[in-house]
Scaffold this motif. Structure first.
Motif, PDB file in Angstrom:
ATOM      1  N   LEU A   1      -0.984 -11.944   5.486  1.00  0.00           N
ATOM      2  CA  LEU A   1       0.265 -11.354   5.650  1.00  0.00           C
ATOM      3  C   LEU A   1       1.258 -11.906   4.676  1.00  0.00           C
ATOM      4  CD1 LEU A   1       0.055 -11.114   9.668  1.00  0.00           C
ATOM      5  CD2 LEU A   1      -0.578  -9.485   7.872  1.00  0.00           C
ATOM      6  N   SER A   2       1.223 -12.651   4.022  1.00  0.00           N
ATOM      7  CA  SER A   2       2.329 -13.063   2.937  1.00  0.00           C
ATOM      8  C   SER A   2       2.144 -12.020   1.855  1.00  0.00           C
ATOM      9  CB  SER A   2       1.866 -14.613   2.547  1.00  0.00           C
ATOM     10  OG  SER A   2       0.796 -14.675   1.707  1.00  0.00           O
ATOM     11  N   ASN A   3       1.186 -11.363   1.770  1.00  0.00           N
ATOM     12  CA  ASN A   3       1.020 -10.179   0.482  1.00  0.00           C
ATOM     13  C   ASN A   3       1.894  -9.095   1.180  1.00  0.00           C
ATOM     14  OD1 ASN A   3      -0.337  -7.614  -0.455  1.00  0.00           O
ATOM     15  ND2 ASN A   3      -1.101  -8.951  -1.870  1.00  0.00           N
ATOM     16  N   ARG A   4       2.938  -8.614   0.622  1.00  0.00           N
ATOM     17  CA  ARG A   4       3.642  -7.620   0.898  1.00  0.00           C
ATOM     18  C   ARG A   4       2.847  -6.210   1.388  1.00  0.00           C
ATOM     19  NH1 ARG A   4       6.144  -3.122  -0.912  1.00  0.00           N
ATOM     20  NH2 ARG A   4       5.335  -3.724  -3.339  1.00  0.00           N
ATOM     21  N   ARG A   5       1.857  -5.718   0.362  1.00  0.00           N
ATOM     22  CA  ARG A   5       1.207  -4.699   0.773  1.00  0.00           C
ATOM     23  C   ARG A   5       0.504  -4.665   2.090  1.00  0.00           C
ATOM     24  NH1 ARG A   5      -1.866  -0.581  -3.671  1.00  0.00           N
ATOM     25  NH2 ARG A   5      -2.882   0.689  -2.002  1.00  0.00           N
ATOM     26  N   ASN A   6      -0.355  -6.025   2.175  1.00  0.00           N
ATOM     27  CA  ASN A   6      -1.202  -6.127   3.422  1.00  0.00           C
ATOM     28  C   ASN A   6      -0.211  -6.054   4.614  1.00  0.00           C
ATOM     29  OD1 ASN A   6      -3.364  -6.607   1.852  1.00  0.00           O
ATOM     30  ND2 ASN A   6      -3.334  -8.884   1.946  1.00  0.00           N
ATOM     31  N   TYR A   7       0.944  -6.783   4.585  1.00  0.00           N
ATOM     32  CA  TYR A   7       1.699  -6.854   5.618  1.00  0.00           C
ATOM     33  C   TYR A   7       2.268  -5.450   5.805  1.00  0.00           C
ATOM     34  CZ  TYR A   7       5.415  -7.944   8.780  1.00  0.00           C
ATOM     35  OH  TYR A   7       6.040  -7.847  10.276  1.00  0.00           O
ATOM     36  N   GLU A   8       2.599  -4.703   5.087  1.00  0.00           N
ATOM     37  CA  GLU A   8       3.229  -3.298   5.443  1.00  0.00           C
ATOM     38  C   GLU A   8       2.121  -2.344   5.888  1.00  0.00           C
ATOM     39  OE1 GLU A   8       4.484  -1.522   1.333  1.00  0.00           O
ATOM     40  OE2 GLU A   8       6.286  -2.962   1.571  1.00  0.00           O
ATOM     41  N   ASP A   9       0.740  -2.727   5.477  1.00  0.00           N
ATOM     42  CA  ASP A   9      -0.305  -1.818   6.278  1.00  0.00           C
ATOM     43  C   ASP A   9      -0.384  -2.529   7.661  1.00  0.00           C
ATOM     44  OD1 ASP A   9      -0.882  -0.414   3.924  1.00  0.00           O
ATOM     45  OD2 ASP A   9      -2.830  -1.746   3.113  1.00  0.00           O
TER      46      ASP A   9
ATOM     47  N   HIS B   1     -10.384  -1.057   8.892  1.00  0.00           N
ATOM     48  CA  HIS B   1     -10.658  -1.356  10.121  1.00  0.00           C
ATOM     49  C   HIS B   1      -9.885  -2.532  10.514  1.00  0.00           C
ATOM     50  CE1 HIS B   1     -14.023  -1.998  13.589  1.00  0.00           C
ATOM     51  NE2 HIS B   1     -12.607  -1.889  13.868  1.00  0.00           N
ATOM     52  N   PHE B   2      -8.834  -2.413  11.098  1.00  0.00           N
ATOM     53  CA  PHE B   2      -7.860  -3.552  11.522  1.00  0.00           C
ATOM     54  C   PHE B   2      -8.201  -3.964  12.968  1.00  0.00           C
ATOM     55  CE2 PHE B   2      -6.093  -1.682   7.880  1.00  0.00           C
ATOM     56  CZ  PHE B   2      -5.472  -2.761   6.937  1.00  0.00           C
TER      57      PHE B   2
ATOM     58  N   THR C   1      -4.880  -5.166  19.446  1.00  0.00           N
ATOM     59  CA  THR C   1      -5.088  -3.718  19.034  1.00  0.00           C
ATOM     60  C   THR C   1      -6.240  -3.805  18.074  1.00  0.00           C
ATOM     61  OG1 THR C   1      -4.208  -1.499  18.822  1.00  0.00           O
ATOM     62  CG2 THR C   1      -3.437  -3.504  17.671  1.00  0.00           C
ATOM     63  N   GLU C   2      -7.240  -2.813  18.325  1.00  0.00           N
ATOM     64  CA  GLU C   2      -8.047  -2.564  17.078  1.00  0.00           C
ATOM     65  C   GLU C   2      -7.856  -1.117  16.773  1.00  0.00           C
ATOM     66  OE1 GLU C   2     -12.828  -2.221  16.720  1.00  0.00           O
ATOM     67  OE2 GLU C   2     -12.330  -2.847  18.590  1.00  0.00           O
ATOM     68  N   LEU C   3      -7.832  -0.991  15.185  1.00  0.00           N
ATOM     69  CA  LEU C   3      -7.459   0.420  14.980  1.00  0.00           C
ATOM     70  C   LEU C   3      -8.068   0.552  13.552  1.00  0.00           C
ATOM     71  CD1 LEU C   3      -4.737  -1.031  13.952  1.00  0.00           C
ATOM     72  CD2 LEU C   3      -3.553   0.548  15.379  1.00  0.00           C
ATOM     73  N   PHE C   4      -8.071   2.032  13.220  1.00  0.00           N
ATOM     74  CA  PHE C   4      -8.408   2.603  11.879  1.00  0.00           C
ATOM     75  C   PHE C   4      -7.264   3.158  11.237  1.00  0.00           C
ATOM     76  CE2 PHE C   4     -12.544   2.415  14.064  1.00  0.00           C
ATOM     77  CZ  PHE C   4     -13.259   1.763  13.315  1.00  0.00           C
TER      78      PHE C   4
ATOM     79  N   ASN D   1      -3.191   8.502   5.209  1.00  0.00           N
ATOM     80  CA  ASN D   1      -2.358   8.301   6.325  1.00  0.00           C
ATOM     81  C   ASN D   1      -3.019   8.376   7.647  1.00  0.00           C
ATOM     82  OD1 ASN D   1       0.198   6.861   7.316  1.00  0.00           O
ATOM     83  ND2 ASN D   1       0.983   8.675   7.570  1.00  0.00           N
ATOM     84  N   GLU D   2      -4.134   8.450   7.730  1.00  0.00           N
ATOM     85  CA  GLU D   2      -5.040   8.670   9.054  1.00  0.00           C
ATOM     86  C   GLU D   2      -4.895   7.321   9.780  1.00  0.00           C
ATOM     87  OE1 GLU D   2      -8.464  10.914   9.547  1.00  0.00           O
ATOM     88  OE2 GLU D   2      -8.145  11.944   7.759  1.00  0.00           O
ATOM     89  N   ARG D   3      -4.980   7.463  11.529  1.00  0.00           N
ATOM     90  CA  ARG D   3      -4.757   6.374  12.122  1.00  0.00           C
ATOM     91  C   ARG D   3      -5.310   6.901  13.542  1.00  0.00           C
ATOM     92  NH1 ARG D   3       1.595   5.751  11.779  1.00  0.00           N
ATOM     93  NH2 ARG D   3       1.719   7.165   9.996  1.00  0.00           N
ATOM     94  N   SER D   4      -6.116   5.757  13.909  1.00  0.00           N
ATOM     95  CA  SER D   4      -6.593   6.053  15.357  1.00  0.00           C
ATOM     96  C   SER D   4      -6.988   4.561  15.985  1.00  0.00           C
ATOM     97  CB  SER D   4      -8.163   6.334  15.050  1.00  0.00           C
ATOM     98  OG  SER D   4      -8.807   6.433  16.342  1.00  0.00           O
ATOM     99  N   VAL D   5      -6.338   4.460  17.242  1.00  0.00           N
ATOM    100  CA  VAL D   5      -6.325   3.125  18.098  1.00  0.00           C
ATOM    101  C   VAL D   5      -7.430   3.196  18.858  1.00  0.00           C
ATOM    102  CG1 VAL D   5      -5.103   2.019  19.933  1.00  0.00           C
ATOM    103  CG2 VAL D   5      -3.744   3.254  18.359  1.00  0.00           C
TER     104      VAL D   5
END
Length: 149
Positions: free
Chosen positions: A49-57, A95-96, A114-117, A123-127
């Motif tokens: 999460l110290s990586n800006r792009r990772n944190y944004e995602d 898959h997060f 929370t588990e989501l895609f 920009n597709e998202r699914s919880v």
């Protein structure tokens, strides 16, 4: 025992320990090890999460999960507001597993999982899952009744 047998036993033990952590936590709490001999792309691993792009995602995922929770009819009067992302793990690129803190309608802050895609490109998202963080009970067991979908 030859040296290769020792290496194989060590690899098996690392993979067993890794799989044990994944199974106990449902993918939310995994060790920082990458078991030798394992396929890296098939592992759940911590997100830096110290990586800006990772944190944004991950932040997009956390906000979307809160919005999803708030729009469920049974939560109409129990709105949550994101306080902060605590940590995240990922299986592949979309898959997060996100652990977050959120404030409820009474002002209390609690920890949720929370588990989501999420795919950044379209920009597709699914919880898949949203629940209070499972608490340990007894000998490493977790309470399944805490689950909220």
């Amino acid at each position: 025992m030859t040296n290769s047998d020792s290496d194989s036993d060590s690899e098996d033990e690392e993979l067993r320990l890794y799989n044990e952590h994944v199974a106990k936590s449902g993918g939310f709490d995994v060790p920082d090890i990458i078991p030798k001999g394992s396929f890296f792309g098939g592992l759940i691993r911590r997100v830096d999460l110290s990586n800006r792009r990772n944190y944004e995602d991950v932040d997009v995922c956390a906000k979307f999960a809160i919005k999803h929770y708030n729009h469920l009819p049974e939560n109409y009067e129990k709105k949550l507001k994101l306080v902060k992302v605590v940590k995240a793990t990922s299986a592949g690129f979309s898959h997060f597993y996100v652990t977050l803190k959120a404030r409820d309608f009474r002002g209390f802050v609690s920890v949720y999982e929370t588990e989501l895609f999420y795919t950044r490109f379209d920009n597709e998202r699914s919880v898949q899952l949203f629940r209070p963080k499972r608490k340990k009970s007894g000998a490493g067991q977790t309470r399944q009744e805490d689950q909220v979908k």
